[in-house]
Design a protein around this motif. Structure first.
Motif: not given
Lengths: 113, 112
Positions: A33, A101-102, A104, B31, B34, B36, B38, B44, B46, B49, B93, B98-100, B102-103
């Motif tokens: 991504f 889980e991604q 980065f 689904y 998550h 994270y 940062w 970032p 995890a 999940v 998700d 697998g696309n997320l 994000f806020g």
């Protein structure tokens, strides 16, 4: 230790230049991504890829293209950089069939002058 | 357009304070959710999940809860330390390759 690396931490380019941002992961992940992060806007998805030579547009693909010739490498291309593409660019990867889980990379702060 | 909202946008607390933030997300096509962390100048990473309604997960002083029916998750930090200073991101998700989504994150600053 899992790793996602990006070619540069900081980059300064001129308007109109072609810019390549490279991302490499060593985890044999199928999915990769590209995001950009701007103050007040959060992480926005530019493009993603779920397999070699496959690519899908994210939420803000305009002005960008991508290349995924090898599983471990995902490149983001700015064909003709513009000042509104000044941003932090983050690459991530994930495993299909996992919990999503991604992982980065450290990010590339690109400034276009 | 799917929207993921986080509040507050930023938070300043003293060392030792406990704190919590909220993530709200679409309650349909869920689904996973998550969280994270940062930290400045880092990638970032995890934290959790979460997939099941009522899920509660814990990692040291940090815990999270999930309510998929009403579309929210809370992140709690007990006894905040300066090293907890970071931006906390949640991501929805919807099971799409697998696309997320994000806020915008909650930026936490913990003063010693």
């Amino acid at each position: 230790d899992v790793k996602v690396t990006q070619s540069s931490r900081y980059l300064v380019k001129r308007t109109g230049e072609k810019v390549f941002l490279e991302c490499v992961q060593d985890m044999d992940h199928e999915n990769m991504f590209w995001y950009r992060q701007d103050p007040g806007l959060g992480l926005r998805l530019i493009y993603f890829s779920y397999d070699v030579k496959m690519k899908e547009k994210g939420d803000i693909p305009e002005g960008y293209s991508v290349s995924r010739e090898k599983k471990e490498r995902f490149s983001l291309i700015l064909e003709s950089a513009s000042t509104n593409q000044t941003s932090m660019y983050l690459c991530a990867s994930s495993y299909t069939g996992g919990d999503g889980e991604q992982y980065f990379g450290p990010g590339t702060r690109l400034t276009v002058t | 357009i799917l929207n993921v909202e986080q509040s507050p946008q930023s938070l300043h607390v003293q060392e030792g304070d406990s704190t919590n933030f909220t993530c709200s997300f679409p309650s349909s096509n869920f689904y996973a959710l998550h969280w994270y962390r940062w930290e400045t100048a880092k990638s970032p990473e995890a934290l959790f999940v979460m997939t099941l309604n009522g899920d509660e997960k814990k990692k040291g002083r940090i815990s999270a809860t999930l309510n998929t029916k009403e579309g929210y998750s809370y992140l709690y930090i007990k006894g905040s330390q300066p090293e907890d200073s970071a931006t906390y991101l949640c991501a929805f998700d919807g099971g799409s390759q697998g696309n997320l989504i994000f806020g915008k994150g909650t930026k936490l600053s913990v003063k010693p």
